[in-house]
Scaffold this motif. Structure first.
Motif, short mmCIF file in Angstrom:
data_model
loop_
_atom_site.label_atom_id
_atom_site.label_comp_id
_atom_site.label_asym_id
_atom_site.label_seq_id
_atom_site.Cartn_x
_atom_site.Cartn_y
_atom_site.Cartn_z
N ALA A 246 0.96 -1.44 -0.01
CA ALA A 246 -0.16 0.06 0.56
C ALA A 246 0.68 1.30 0.01
N GLN A 247 1.74 1.00 0.91
CA GLN A 247 2.86 2.28 0.63
C GLN A 247 3.53 2.38 -0.81
N ASP A 248 3.89 1.23 -1.17
CA ASP A 248 4.62 1.53 -2.74
C ASP A 248 4.23 2.18 -3.68
N ASP A 249 2.30 1.77 -3.34
CA ASP A 249 1.37 2.64 -4.20
C ASP A 249 1.19 3.98 -4.12
N ALA A 254 1.68 9.45 -5.60
CA ALA A 254 2.77 11.05 -5.00
C ALA A 254 4.01 11.28 -5.43
N PHE A 255 4.60 9.99 -5.88
CA PHE A 255 6.48 10.61 -6.84
C PHE A 255 5.62 11.08 -8.75
N THR A 256 4.59 10.54 -9.07
CA THR A 256 4.04 10.88 -10.41
C THR A 256 3.10 11.75 -10.45
N ASP A 257 2.62 12.55 -9.13
CA ASP A 257 2.07 13.69 -9.32
C ASP A 257 3.28 15.07 -9.03
N ARG A 258 4.06 14.05 -7.64
CA ARG A 258 4.89 15.61 -7.22
C ARG A 258 6.12 16.20 -8.67
#
Length: 405
Positions: A246-249, A254-258
């Motif tokens: 869950a944390q990886d997803d 979040a990485f993509t949005d960021r």
């Protein structure tokens, strides 16, 4: 004397070939007796302060009181210096001498005080009468402290032992000391071995029991901990895997949005940076031109200032020269006009004299003129009257002749 005392009180075996003579033994005992007597005398002197200085000055005298006060001061400084060497701090503002100098001064003062007390024993009685030491149950005479009394007792016992040892021959002393040392050494070694063995047995037994008890407890604890760890590990692994997924997803999203937001921000910052660079370049060019212009103006002003300063300096020098010449000329003119003024004053005085003379002459001349004018007037009047009279007389004669015809 020191060598005789050292040989007399040395341990057996250190001087086996030397035997004190009767004179030497008596001399040693006399020195010890004198030392004990002096210690007893000095022990009755106060150590820190004198309670009634005025009364003691009247009863003992100024010289004795000064010696006692000097002895007390040296003892107190000796305690402070000794305490400073052991780590304690002396009183603030106290000017302490070095230890060697203070030790020599205290030795000399002690010898002087002992000699004085030995020559005049009444000083001790007067000190006791002045209440130098408090009287209590432990010190009924109120003169010697407990520590000093113990020291004097020990010293007296040491003197008596020294006397006994000097009365004993070297062979007897050596044999007795050897036998006593041998017996003491054997007994000490046996006692040490027994105590060591008993201690080792007790320690070994206690260590063994303690080790067995500790290991049993550790085994039971480790088994229970192992079972708990195995059960908790399986549940923890499943929980960690689910949380990790869950944390990886969430991290990926979040990485993509960021990354998208940062990319857009980076593009905007690059455009802003390009515009800012262009603006800064234009501003820098304008400032450089302004700087060059200002530098040229400053150089011109500096050159003009240098030129003006040089001209002003030359003008100032010329003005100084003119001023110096004018000062000289003014001094010369002042001297000249002073002479002229003096001459003028002299001439004015002479002219005043001449004017007075001329005034007198003019007055005389005017008087003469007035008198001459007056005389002329009179003469003219008389001449005119005569002429008129003649004219009248001539007319009258002609008329008379006509009538006669």
């Amino acid at each position: 004397t020191g060598a005789l005392m050292a040989s007399a009180v040395a341990m057996p075996g250190t001087t086996p070939n030397y035997k004190l003579t009767n004179v030497e033994a008596k001399r040693i005992m006399a020195i010890l007796s004198e030392m004990l007597s002096k210690l007893d005398l000095i022990s009755r002197v106060p150590t820190l302060h004198l309670p009634d200085s005025d009364g003691l000055r009247d009863s003992l005298g100024l010289d004795v009181l000064q010696l006692l006060e000097e002895q007390m001061l040296l003892e107190q400084q000796y305690e402070w210096v000794s305490g400073a060497q052991m780590g304690s701090i002396p009183p603030a503002g106290a000017d302490m001498p070095d230890f060697e100098t203070l030790d020599d001064e205290l030795r000399h003062s002690t010898r002087v005080v002992c000699r004085m007390l030995k020559e005049a024993p009444g000083i001790i009685t007067q000190l006791n009468a002045a209440g130098m030491h408090p009287t209590n149950d432990a010190f009924p005479d109120g003169t010697v402290t407990a520590s000093m009394r113990r020291f004097l007792t020990s010293f007296n016992e040491l003197k008596e032992q020294t006397y006994v040892r000097m009365c004993t021959s070297v062979e007897e002393e050596k044999a007795k000391a050897d036998w006593f040392a041998d017996v003491s050494a054997r007994e000490e070694r046996a006692s040490q071995q027994l105590r060591q063995l008993q201690k080792e047995i007790r320690n070994e037994k206690a260590d063994r029991e303690k080790d067995v008890s500790v290991r049993d407890g550790q085994i039971r604890k480790l088994r229970s901990e192992l079972d708990g760890i195995q059960n908790s590990t399986l549940a923890k692994i499943a929980e960690i895997e689910a949380e990790a997924k869950a944390q990886d997803d969430a991290d990926r999203q979040a990485f993509t949005d960021r990354q998208t937001a940062l990319q857009a921000e980076l593009t905007k910052l690059k455009s802003d940076l390009a515009a800012k660079r262009k603006e800064n370049k234009d501003s820098e060019d304008a400032l450089r031109k302004k700087k060059v212009k200002n530098e040229s103006e400053v150089e011109q002003w500096i050159a003009k200032y240098d030129s003006d300063v040089g001209d002003k300096h030359a003008e100032l020098n010329s003005l100084k020269a003119v001023y110096a010449d004018e000062q000289k000329e003014m001094a010369r003119l002042e001297a000249y006009f002073a002479e002229v003024t003096a001459d003028r004053e002299l001439k004015l005085v002479e002219e005043r004299k001449l004017a007075a003379v001329r005034a007198r002459e003019l007055a005389q001349h005017q008087a003469l003129e007035i008198a001459a004018t007056y005389v002329q007037k009179i003469w003219r009047g008389r001449s005119q009257r005569r002429a008129l009279e003649k004219a009248k007389s001539g007319k009258g004669g002609k008329g008379g002749k006509k009538k006669k015809k």
